[in-house]
Design a protein around this motif. Structure first.
Motif, mmCIF file in Angstrom:
data_model
loop_
_atom_site.group_PDB
_atom_site.id
_atom_site.type_symbol
_atom_site.label_atom_id
_atom_site.label_comp_id
_atom_site.label_asym_id
_atom_site.label_seq_id
_atom_site.Cartn_x
_atom_site.Cartn_y
_atom_site.Cartn_z
ATOM 1 N N LYS A 60 0.815 -1.221 0.000
ATOM 2 C CA LYS A 60 0.000 0.000 0.000
ATOM 3 C C LYS A 60 0.850 1.275 0.000
ATOM 4 N N ALA A 61 2.053 1.206 0.545
ATOM 5 C CA ALA A 61 2.886 2.407 0.717
ATOM 6 C C ALA A 61 3.837 2.674 -0.454
ATOM 7 N N GLY A 62 3.925 1.782 -1.433
ATOM 8 C CA GLY A 62 4.862 1.971 -2.538
ATOM 9 C C GLY A 62 6.125 1.156 -2.385
ATOM 10 N N LYS A 63 6.491 0.842 -1.142
ATOM 11 C CA LYS A 63 7.605 -0.059 -0.859
ATOM 12 C C LYS A 63 7.329 -0.718 0.488
ATOM 13 N N SER A 64 7.443 -2.042 0.530
ATOM 14 C CA SER A 64 7.214 -2.773 1.779
ATOM 15 C C SER A 64 7.952 -4.104 1.736
ATOM 16 N N THR A 65 7.969 -4.782 2.873
ATOM 17 C CA THR A 65 8.619 -6.078 2.994
ATOM 18 C C THR A 65 7.615 -7.064 3.584
ATOM 19 N N ILE A 66 7.626 -8.282 3.051
ATOM 20 C CA ILE A 66 6.719 -9.315 3.532
ATOM 21 C C ILE A 66 7.446 -10.646 3.517
ATOM 22 N N ARG A 67 7.085 -11.518 4.453
ATOM 23 C CA ARG A 67 7.661 -12.862 4.442
ATOM 24 C C ARG A 67 7.229 -13.599 3.183
ATOM 25 N N LYS A 68 8.181 -14.275 2.575
ATOM 26 C CA LYS A 68 7.934 -14.997 1.336
ATOM 27 C C LYS A 68 6.835 -16.035 1.522
ATOM 28 N N GLU A 69 6.881 -16.759 2.632
ATOM 29 C CA GLU A 69 5.912 -17.827 2.879
ATOM 30 C C GLU A 69 4.477 -17.307 2.928
ATOM 31 N N LYS A 70 4.285 -16.103 3.457
ATOM 32 C CA LYS A 70 2.942 -15.524 3.549
ATOM 33 C C LYS A 70 2.379 -15.244 2.161
ATOM 34 N N LEU A 71 3.192 -14.667 1.290
ATOM 35 C CA LEU A 71 2.744 -14.364 -0.070
ATOM 36 C C LEU A 71 2.491 -15.654 -0.861
ATOM 37 N N LEU A 72 3.364 -16.648 -0.694
ATOM 38 C CA LEU A 72 3.181 -17.919 -1.385
ATOM 39 C C LEU A 72 1.905 -18.620 -0.931
ATOM 40 N N GLY A 100 6.495 -4.741 -8.385
ATOM 41 C CA GLY A 100 7.680 -5.576 -8.429
ATOM 42 C C GLY A 100 8.020 -6.187 -7.088
ATOM 43 N N PHE A 101 8.917 -7.188 -7.138
ATOM 44 C CA PHE A 101 9.361 -7.863 -5.922
ATOM 45 C C PHE A 101 10.805 -8.323 -6.087
ATOM 46 N N LEU A 102 11.499 -8.359 -4.968
ATOM 47 C CA LEU A 102 12.873 -8.835 -4.910
ATOM 48 C C LEU A 102 12.957 -9.828 -3.767
ATOM 49 N N SER A 103 13.483 -11.000 -4.028
ATOM 50 C CA SER A 103 13.627 -12.023 -2.997
ATOM 51 C C SER A 103 14.942 -11.812 -2.252
ATOM 52 N N LYS A 104 14.871 -11.777 -0.930
ATOM 53 C CA LYS A 104 16.057 -11.571 -0.084
ATOM 54 C C LYS A 104 15.933 -12.392 1.182
ATOM 55 N N ARG A 105 17.078 -12.647 1.818
ATOM 56 C CA ARG A 105 17.112 -13.261 3.146
ATOM 57 C C ARG A 105 17.529 -12.195 4.137
ATOM 58 N N GLY A 109 18.124 -15.260 8.307
ATOM 59 C CA GLY A 109 17.966 -16.296 7.292
ATOM 60 C C GLY A 109 16.537 -16.485 6.813
ATOM 61 N N ILE A 110 15.637 -15.604 7.222
ATOM 62 C CA ILE A 110 14.242 -15.705 6.813
ATOM 63 C C ILE A 110 14.084 -15.092 5.424
ATOM 64 N N GLU A 111 13.456 -15.852 4.523
ATOM 65 C CA GLU A 111 13.245 -15.363 3.162
ATOM 66 C C GLU A 111 12.096 -14.370 3.141
ATOM 67 N N LYS A 112 12.352 -13.239 2.496
ATOM 68 C CA LYS A 112 11.354 -12.179 2.400
ATOM 69 C C LYS A 112 11.328 -11.639 0.986
#
Length: 123
Positions: A60-72, A100-105, A109-112
């Motif tokens: 909603k804000a234009g840039k955010s971070t979310i846990r990968k598992e939640k989106l999957l 867009g999205f970028l995968s990072k740890r 070590g949590i994938e986001k």
């Protein structure tokens, strides 16, 4: 009197004949199969739309971070994207249309996923 299931005209000819012409028979079966068909294109388009909807709803804000598992878990599939953008650090953001999205740890070590919205400087 039989009527053609494709066009509704009267069917003339032998007993048991269902269609008024070869065209109507062909068109009738084409339309029926087209509705049933789950083509690769339709599946890809559906997944891209799902990905876009999810990226938009979690960013909603234009840039955010979310846990990968939640989106999957919501049905997101990172293999489906429309284009990519590489930033000055060499990181590659994958986009579903304008989101867009970028995968990072993270440091634990949590994938986001880092979620962004397309900006003019990304062209």
């Amino acid at each position: 009197m039989n009527t053609c299931p494709n066009c509704g005209n009267e069917v003339i000819g032998r007993e048991g004949k269902k269609f008024c012409s070869a065209y109507c028979k062909s068109n009738y079966h084409y339309e029926r199969n087209k509705e049933k068909e789950n083509t690769l294109f339709k599946r890809i388009d559906k997944q891209l739309k799902t990905n876009r909807k999810l990226l938009k709803s979690f960013n909603k804000a234009g840039k955010s971070t979310i846990r990968k598992e939640k989106l999957l878990k919501e049905g997101f599939d990172p293999k489906y994207f429309t284009h990519y953008w590489k930033n000055s650090k060499g990181e590659v953001y994958l986009f579903c249309y304008e989101f867009g999205f970028l995968s990072k740890r993270d440091e634990k070590g949590i994938e986001k996923f880092i979620l962004v919205q397309h900006q003019a400087y990304m062209n």
